[in-house]
Design a protein around this motif. Sequence first.
Motif, PDB file in Angstrom:
ATOM      1  N   ALA A  15       0.828  -1.210   0.000  1.00  0.00           N
ATOM      2  CA  ALA A  15       0.000   0.000   0.000  1.00  0.00           C
ATOM      3  C   ALA A  15       0.860   1.258   0.000  1.00  0.00           C
ATOM      4  CB  ALA A  15      -0.930  -0.004   1.207  1.00  0.00           C
TER       5      ALA A  15
ATOM      6  N   TRP B 157      -2.196   5.875  -2.199  1.00  0.00           N
ATOM      7  CA  TRP B 157      -1.925   5.760  -0.762  1.00  0.00           C
ATOM      8  C   TRP B 157      -1.077   6.945  -0.303  1.00  0.00           C
ATOM      9  CZ3 TRP B 157      -3.306   2.139   2.961  1.00  0.00           C
ATOM     10  CH2 TRP B 157      -2.602   2.198   4.168  1.00  0.00           C
TER      11      TRP B 157
ATOM     12  N   TRP C 202      -1.393   7.992   8.917  1.00  0.00           N
ATOM     13  CA  TRP C 202      -1.279   6.565   8.649  1.00  0.00           C
ATOM     14  C   TRP C 202      -0.326   5.962   9.669  1.00  0.00           C
ATOM     15  CZ3 TRP C 202       3.225   4.132   6.704  1.00  0.00           C
ATOM     16  CH2 TRP C 202       4.254   4.993   6.341  1.00  0.00           C
TER      17      TRP C 202
END
Length: 182
Positions: A8, A14, A23
């Motif tokens: 990802a 992303w 994140w």
Amino acid sequence: DTLRADAASSMQSWRRLADHGAWWPAAQSTSSWTMPAVASLQTGLLVSAHGADCLPEGGCQGIQPGVPTLAELLAARGYRTAAITASPWVTRGTGMARGFHRFVDLAGVPPLRLVVAGHAAGSFPQDARVSVDEALRWLRGAGKEPFFLWVHLIGPHMPYLHSADAQLRMLTADRLRSGGVT
């Protein structure tokens, strides 16, 4: 439970999201498969507390009645809530629709097309483009009030119809299970 973090983090989409949000590179799923993992995301609870899983004696069950979901909590606070899902494990029957004013289940929509030879062309109901288009339509009418929109894509699962690699486009769960992968 579907997309590895190292894969990802190398994706352009992303990186764009990470640049505008947060994140966690060491995050872990509560389960190795979709239904209990998503139920944990929607309830903030471990699988043992929300109950969505397959049972040792057979069969599967969704989120247990009485376990509040994020959508229910937000709706009670005045948020407009909507979900667009392309997963057969994220459905009304598994309790995932609770609290959503609008719940679009694309996994339950049959593709309704005939493929004579080769691969299907164009979008199918579970295609990410269909889900995202549906989400964008909803957003256009969302207004100014607070909202919660959840879009659950199925793209990381097989078949990899949009891959540039012909071998990956032909990869199916049956081929993997039978050892028919070269």
